[in-house]
Design a protein around this motif. Structure first.
Motif: not given
Length: 143
Positions: A24-26, A33-35, A57-58, A110-111
């Motif tokens: 999420x941080x990366x 962007x928000x994960x 990819x995510x 999380x985000x």
């Protein structure tokens, strides 16, 4: 779902949480962007002009990591006592509801919470209250 508790370790939960936080941080740091998984998936249907590559990819990373963990920890795999079709339909409903509600647990929980977003605090509290009510009804009311 039944879990083999002999193989459960808080270390695996801590490692999983750390990996979620790092991803999420990366995603925020490198892509701005928000994960949130529902937002990532909805951006693929229909594909947006120039950001389908990172979204794919995510998602591939999510699926690949689940298969790798399942392979590495085969004895601790959960056992589903529900038909796969019903489980898939339930997952579809969760995804539809999260988009209808403007976000999912990963995006808000999380985000959003890490950014101290009031909207995310309310959304996460609502998710948790709904989950607790559902478990109570299924386990204690419906039997």
């Amino acid at each position: 779902m039944q879990i083999d508790w002999v193989h459960f370790s808080p270390v695996s939960a801590l490692a999983g949480g750390a990996l979620i936080g790092i991803s999420a941080g990366l995603t925020a740091l490198l892509l701005g962007r928000i994960a949130g998984i529902s937002g990532i998936v909805s951006g693929l249907i229909p594909p947006r002009s120039n950001d389908a590559d990172w979204r794919l990819a995510f998602l591939l990373g999510l699926f690949a990591s689940a298969f790798l963990i399942g392979w590495a920890l085969a004895p601790a795999r959960p056992v589903f006592q529900t038909a796969y079709l019903l489980t898939g339909f339930a997952g579809f409903l969760v995804g539809f509801g999260s988009r209808l509600g403007g976000g999912c647990t990963s995006g808000h929980g999380v985000c959003g919470l890490s950014r101290l977003s009031l909207r995310s605090i309310v959304a996460t509290a609502t998710f948790m209250a709904s989950a607790m009510a559902t478990v109570f009804i299924v386990r204690h009311v419906a039997g």
